[in-house]
Write a protein that holds these residues in place. Structure first.
Motif, PDB file in Angstrom:
ATOM      1  N   ASP A  63     -21.695  39.401 -34.640  1.00 58.19           N
ATOM      2  CA  ASP A  63     -20.673  39.752 -35.615  1.00 58.19           C
ATOM      3  C   ASP A  63     -19.314  39.840 -34.930  1.00 58.19           C
ATOM      4  O   ASP A  63     -19.197  40.434 -33.844  1.00 58.19           O
ATOM      5  CB  ASP A  63     -20.979  41.091 -36.282  1.00 58.19           C
ATOM      6  N   ALA A  64     -18.308  39.241 -35.538  1.00 59.42           N
ATOM      7  CA  ALA A  64     -16.953  39.269 -34.988  1.00 59.42           C
ATOM      8  C   ALA A  64     -15.978  39.007 -36.123  1.00 59.42           C
ATOM      9  O   ALA A  64     -16.378  38.665 -37.243  1.00 59.42           O
ATOM     10  CB  ALA A  64     -16.800  38.222 -33.894  1.00 59.42           C
ATOM     11  N   GLU A  65     -14.711  39.137 -35.828  1.00 56.74           N
ATOM     12  CA  GLU A  65     -13.677  38.908 -36.832  1.00 56.74           C
ATOM     13  C   GLU A  65     -12.417  38.428 -36.143  1.00 56.74           C
ATOM     14  O   GLU A  65     -12.083  38.898 -35.050  1.00 56.74           O
ATOM     15  CB  GLU A  65     -13.401  40.224 -37.570  1.00 56.74           C
ATOM     16  N   ILE A  66     -11.745  37.476 -36.774  1.00 57.36           N
ATOM     17  CA  ILE A  66     -10.402  37.110 -36.356  1.00 57.36           C
ATOM     18  C   ILE A  66      -9.476  37.395 -37.531  1.00 57.36           C
ATOM     19  O   ILE A  66      -9.926  37.484 -38.679  1.00 57.36           O
ATOM     20  CB  ILE A  66     -10.292  35.624 -35.917  1.00 57.36           C
ATOM     21  N   GLU A  67      -8.232  37.566 -37.240  1.00 60.88           N
ATOM     22  CA  GLU A  67      -7.225  37.789 -38.280  1.00 60.88           C
ATOM     23  C   GLU A  67      -6.185  36.692 -38.143  1.00 60.88           C
ATOM     24  O   GLU A  67      -5.856  36.292 -37.028  1.00 60.88           O
ATOM     25  CB  GLU A  67      -6.582  39.162 -38.076  1.00 60.88           C
ATOM     26  N   VAL A  68      -5.675  36.214 -39.260  1.00 65.31           N
ATOM     27  CA  VAL A  68      -4.673  35.153 -39.242  1.00 65.31           C
ATOM     28  C   VAL A  68      -3.444  35.649 -39.984  1.00 65.31           C
ATOM     29  O   VAL A  68      -3.547  36.141 -41.116  1.00 65.31           O
ATOM     30  CB  VAL A  68      -5.214  33.858 -39.884  1.00 65.31           C
TER      31      VAL A  68
END
Length: 137
Positions: free
Chosen positions: A106-111
């Motif tokens: 599980d991971a997340e990037i933000e743009v």
């Protein structure tokens, strides 16, 4: 339009754990594709917050706090800066971004889109920024 792809910090990035070869290879391939397409402006990982500091402003006073910082959710571990023609193009590129924690984790990037000088009302300060921008080219 410029967009920043923000990789969120994790327990591992804050501990200074370096990515393993498969993830480095995936990131290299992705960034090579961005470069070939002519949309890559910059990309880099950030060292853990233990190597950084924060400046707090209270009125006209400034204070310095050395890292590490506990609020990991608010920190970034790296970024990629791209310049594209539309939000849709940016979305397509970011959908291809390799999972920064490794496949299956599980991971997340933000743009986030960057402001451009044309987003601001004309004025002397904006003219000064335009002059700096022209000098950097």
């Amino acid at each position: 339009m410029r967009y920043m792809i923000i990789v969120k910090a994790t327990r591992d990035t804050e501990a200074g754990v370096m990515p393993e070869e498969p993830l480095l290879a995936a990131m290299a391939g992705y960034h090579e594709a961005l470069m070939r397409a002519g949309v890559l402006l910059d990309a880099s990982g950030l060292k853990p917050s233990a190597d950084g500091w924060r400046i707090r402003y209270r009125g006209s006073a400034r204070s310095v706090t050395d890292g590490p910082f506990a609020e990991r959710a608010d920190m970034i571990a790296g970024y990629t800066l791209i310049q594209v023609n539309s939000r849709e193009e940016a979305l397509e590129w970011t959908r291809r971004f390799p999972n920064p924690a490794g496949e299956g984790v599980d991971a997340e990037i933000e743009v986030r889109q960057l402001f451009e000088l044309d987003d601001f009302a004309p004025g002397e300060a904006i003219d000064r920024f335009r002059a700096m921008d022209a000098g950097a080219s």
